[in-house]
Scaffold this motif. Structure first.
Motif, PDB file in Angstrom:
ATOM      1  N   TRP A   1      -5.905  -6.430   4.871  1.00  0.00           N
ATOM      2  CA  TRP A   1      -4.936  -5.454   4.370  1.00  0.00           C
ATOM      3  C   TRP A   1      -3.523  -5.958   4.682  1.00  0.00           C
ATOM      4  O   TRP A   1      -3.041  -5.839   5.796  1.00  0.00           O
ATOM      5  CB  TRP A   1      -5.174  -4.095   5.021  1.00  0.00           C
ATOM      6  CG  TRP A   1      -6.369  -3.357   4.496  1.00  0.00           C
ATOM      7  CD1 TRP A   1      -7.585  -3.874   4.177  1.00  0.00           C
ATOM      8  CD2 TRP A   1      -6.462  -1.953   4.239  1.00  0.00           C
ATOM      9  NE1 TRP A   1      -8.424  -2.889   3.731  1.00  0.00           N
ATOM     10  CE2 TRP A   1      -7.761  -1.693   3.757  1.00  0.00           C
ATOM     11  CE3 TRP A   1      -5.567  -0.885   4.373  1.00  0.00           C
ATOM     12  CZ2 TRP A   1      -8.199  -0.411   3.416  1.00  0.00           C
ATOM     13  CZ3 TRP A   1      -6.004   0.390   4.028  1.00  0.00           C
ATOM     14  CH2 TRP A   1      -7.300   0.618   3.550  1.00  0.00           C
ATOM     15  N   PHE A   2      -2.847  -6.490   3.669  1.00  0.00           N
ATOM     16  CA  PHE A   2      -1.481  -6.973   3.832  1.00  0.00           C
ATOM     17  C   PHE A   2      -0.483  -5.816   3.898  1.00  0.00           C
ATOM     18  O   PHE A   2       0.588  -5.957   4.468  1.00  0.00           O
ATOM     19  CB  PHE A   2      -1.110  -7.894   2.670  1.00  0.00           C
ATOM     20  CG  PHE A   2      -1.612  -9.305   2.809  1.00  0.00           C
ATOM     21  CD1 PHE A   2      -0.718 -10.356   2.919  1.00  0.00           C
ATOM     22  CD2 PHE A   2      -2.963  -9.598   2.828  1.00  0.00           C
ATOM     23  CE1 PHE A   2      -1.157 -11.660   3.040  1.00  0.00           C
ATOM     24  CE2 PHE A   2      -3.427 -10.885   2.943  1.00  0.00           C
ATOM     25  CZ  PHE A   2      -2.517 -11.932   3.058  1.00  0.00           C
ATOM     26  N   ASN A   3      -0.842  -4.692   3.303  1.00  0.00           N
ATOM     27  CA  ASN A   3       0.052  -3.531   3.313  1.00  0.00           C
ATOM     28  C   ASN A   3      -0.774  -2.299   2.964  1.00  0.00           C
ATOM     29  O   ASN A   3      -1.778  -2.391   2.250  1.00  0.00           O
ATOM     30  CB  ASN A   3       1.183  -3.705   2.285  1.00  0.00           C
ATOM     31  CG  ASN A   3       2.246  -2.638   2.404  1.00  0.00           C
ATOM     32  OD1 ASN A   3       2.402  -2.016   3.454  1.00  0.00           O
ATOM     33  ND2 ASN A   3       3.010  -2.419   1.340  1.00  0.00           N
ATOM     34  N   ARG A   4      -0.370  -1.133   3.502  1.00  0.00           N
ATOM     35  CA  ARG A   4      -0.979   0.124   3.074  1.00  0.00           C
ATOM     36  C   ARG A   4       0.108   1.184   3.020  1.00  0.00           C
ATOM     37  O   ARG A   4       0.972   1.267   3.895  1.00  0.00           O
ATOM     38  CB  ARG A   4      -2.126   0.551   3.984  1.00  0.00           C
ATOM     39  CG  ARG A   4      -1.781   0.790   5.431  1.00  0.00           C
ATOM     40  CD  ARG A   4      -2.980   1.389   6.144  1.00  0.00           C
ATOM     41  NE  ARG A   4      -2.905   1.262   7.583  1.00  0.00           N
ATOM     42  CZ  ARG A   4      -3.807   1.779   8.424  1.00  0.00           C
ATOM     43  NH1 ARG A   4      -4.822   2.468   7.954  1.00  0.00           N
ATOM     44  NH2 ARG A   4      -3.692   1.610   9.713  1.00  0.00           N
TER      45      ARG A   4
ATOM     46  N   PRO B   1      -1.904   8.046   3.106  1.00  0.00           N
ATOM     47  CA  PRO B   1      -2.907   8.453   4.096  1.00  0.00           C
ATOM     48  C   PRO B   1      -4.288   7.865   3.795  1.00  0.00           C
ATOM     49  O   PRO B   1      -5.250   8.586   3.487  1.00  0.00           O
ATOM     50  CB  PRO B   1      -2.901   9.976   3.980  1.00  0.00           C
ATOM     51  CG  PRO B   1      -2.579  10.220   2.534  1.00  0.00           C
ATOM     52  CD  PRO B   1      -1.604   9.134   2.137  1.00  0.00           C
ATOM     53  N   ILE B   2      -4.416   6.555   3.853  1.00  0.00           N
ATOM     54  CA  ILE B   2      -5.678   5.885   3.570  1.00  0.00           C
ATOM     55  C   ILE B   2      -6.073   5.034   4.760  1.00  0.00           C
ATOM     56  O   ILE B   2      -5.235   4.691   5.601  1.00  0.00           O
ATOM     57  CB  ILE B   2      -5.569   5.000   2.305  1.00  0.00           C
ATOM     58  CG1 ILE B   2      -4.416   3.994   2.466  1.00  0.00           C
ATOM     59  CG2 ILE B   2      -5.371   5.863   1.069  1.00  0.00           C
ATOM     60  CD1 ILE B   2      -4.317   2.992   1.338  1.00  0.00           C
ATOM     61  N   GLN B   3      -7.362   4.706   4.853  1.00  0.00           N
ATOM     62  CA  GLN B   3      -7.834   3.872   5.952  1.00  0.00           C
ATOM     63  C   GLN B   3      -9.014   3.036   5.478  1.00  0.00           C
ATOM     64  O   GLN B   3      -9.664   3.352   4.479  1.00  0.00           O
ATOM     65  CB  GLN B   3      -8.250   4.720   7.143  1.00  0.00           C
ATOM     66  CG  GLN B   3      -9.489   5.570   6.915  1.00  0.00           C
ATOM     67  CD  GLN B   3      -9.863   6.391   8.136  1.00  0.00           C
ATOM     68  OE1 GLN B   3      -9.003   6.941   8.821  1.00  0.00           O
ATOM     69  NE2 GLN B   3     -11.171   6.467   8.402  1.00  0.00           N
TER      70      GLN B   3
ATOM     71  N   THR C   1      -7.693  10.753  -1.387  1.00  0.00           N
ATOM     72  CA  THR C   1      -7.423   9.658  -0.457  1.00  0.00           C
ATOM     73  C   THR C   1      -8.470   9.540   0.642  1.00  0.00           C
ATOM     74  O   THR C   1      -8.446   8.574   1.407  1.00  0.00           O
ATOM     75  CB  THR C   1      -6.034   9.836   0.187  1.00  0.00           C
ATOM     76  OG1 THR C   1      -5.963  11.123   0.817  1.00  0.00           O
ATOM     77  CG2 THR C   1      -4.939   9.722  -0.851  1.00  0.00           C
ATOM     78  N   ASN C   2      -9.382  10.501   0.741  1.00  0.00           N
ATOM     79  CA  ASN C   2     -10.448  10.397   1.741  1.00  0.00           C
ATOM     80  C   ASN C   2     -11.713   9.778   1.152  1.00  0.00           C
ATOM     81  O   ASN C   2     -12.771   9.786   1.779  1.00  0.00           O
ATOM     82  CB  ASN C   2     -10.777  11.768   2.330  1.00  0.00           C
ATOM     83  CG  ASN C   2     -11.284  12.755   1.284  1.00  0.00           C
ATOM     84  OD1 ASN C   2     -11.223  12.484   0.084  1.00  0.00           O
ATOM     85  ND2 ASN C   2     -11.769  13.897   1.736  1.00  0.00           N
TER      86      ASN C   2
END
Length: 386
Positions: free
Chosen positions: A164-167, A170-172, A90-91
């Motif tokens: 970004w409509f949704n997340r 643990p992402i950015q 996720t990084n």
């Protein structure tokens, strides 16, 4: 002429009615036979497989960051992810971007599209989207807008706008947060950065948005205002889909629409750098001083308003030479960290008075032979250098 008996006349009436009824049934049967069959959903498992929906949009599987199987099923109005095996850290980058688009993307253009279109010819670009989310995956629901200085229909564009409509998880976004902005009547957290191939400006919703109708040009204009695009650039495609890091089966674009309304191309500007006193004209001079050491440097920049009118909300755009990257700045916000960057004033120095000047600076890293940038532009007008 002799009249037939009553019984014969009644029989003839019954036969006529029966024939008419049979003819009606035959007509209905012909219509049913001639009607086209309902379109069957199309499933795509090839990494870069595509199909067309509604005769105007392209659905793409677009599995590029993983070798695990991913399949999408195109419907009449959108698509759903039917298989999404595997995961990636996720990084780092996501494993894919299954999506539907209007425009041109890596040599594939949607049927009848008006894209690429020059930004200063687009009056509006209304779009609507409806998403279907899941809770057992790590992903974002991302609407992508691609911009480039040329009307290209292949390869990587210069600037990517992500909504970004949704997340979930643990992402950015790429880069770092640079504040908030109100676009399309909503408040967004804004991130700016680059992925090595293009600049990325991300607008992140504070909470999930499952459906929305909006004007794509609101986000394009916000990007131009931040110096990450120009009015004579081109809108090449708009795309709605997902970036999954882990799993993703069940994610869906329930419906998608995109229209681009254009006017007449004004043609090349015969005087792209207006003189002082002309509408939009700005007179300016830039002094760029540096202190350089192995793999690092600092830059002190002085901007002087040599005109007779104040410059409010100043933006100084320039391009860092290859291999240079900004690590921190003072007395200005400078984004992104490399490539074509834009310095903007902060609260205490947002105006440059006539004949006045201001200074800001930044520290950076570099590799190879050090060089200084040129081609400074203050609020879209070229500056001289001291």
């Amino acid at each position: 002429m002799r009249t037939p008996p009553l019984q014969v006349r009644a029989l003839r009436g019954l036969l006529s009615a029966l024939i008419a009824t049979l003819a009606s049934f035959a007509a209905v049967a012909a219509l049913v036979t001639a009607a086209p069959p309902a379109r069957a959903d199309t499933t795509i498992c090839e990494p870069f497989g595509t199909t067309t929906i509604q005769g105007r949009y392209v659905v793409q599987n677009n599995r590029w960051g993983s070798s695990a199987t991913q399949c999408v099923t195109a419907t009449d109005s959108g698509f759903r992810v039917t298989q999404a095996d595997g995961s990636v850290p996720t990084n780092g980058a996501p494993k894919s971007y299954p999506s539907v688009f209007n425009g041109c993307h890596y040599t594939t253009c949607s049927p009848g599209t008006s894209l690429p279109a020059r930004l200063n010819t687009v009056s509006s670009a209304p779009s609507s989207i409806s998403y279907g989310f899941v809770g057992d995956a790590v992903y974002n629901a991302s609407y992508d807008i691609w911009l480039d200085p040329t009307p290209r229909t292949d390869g990587v564009n210069r600037t990517e706008i992500m909504i970004w409509f949704n997340r979930v998880g643990p992402i950015q976004p790429i880069g770092s947060p640079v504040g908030t902005a109100t676009v399309g009547g909503r408040t967004w957290e804004v991130w700016s950065g680059g992925n090595g191939s293009n600049d990325v400006l991300s607008f992140v919703a504070p909470s999930a948005i499952s459906s929305w109708s909006f004007d794509v040009m609101d986000f394009v204009r916000a990007t131009v205002a931040r110096g990450l695009a120009e009015d004579d650039w081109y809108l090449t495609s708009v795309q709605a889909g997902f970036e999954p890091w882990q799993n993703g089966a069940g994610l869906a674009v329930n419906s998608f629409s995109s229209t681009v309304q254009t006017g007449t191309d004004p043609g090349p500007d015969p005087d792209p750098d207006p003189d002082p006193g002309e509408p939009g004209g700005t007179a300016c001079e830039v002094s760029y001083g540096t202190n350089v050491w192995q793999n690092g440097f600092t830059a002190d920049v002085t901007v002087t308003n040599t005109g007779t009118a104040p410059v409010d909300g100043w933006r100084l755009a320039f391009t860092l030479p290859s291999g240079q990257r900004i690590t921190n700045a003072w007395n200005a916000s400078v984004t992104p960290s490399s490539g074509t960057v834009t310095a903007t004033g902060v609260a205490h120095n947002a105006r440059i008075a006539p004949g006045g000047s201001l200074s800001f600076g930044f520290q950076g890293a570099h590799g190879g032979t050090f060089a200084e940038p040129d081609g400074f532009r203050l609020n879209d007008a070229a500056c001289t250098t001291a």
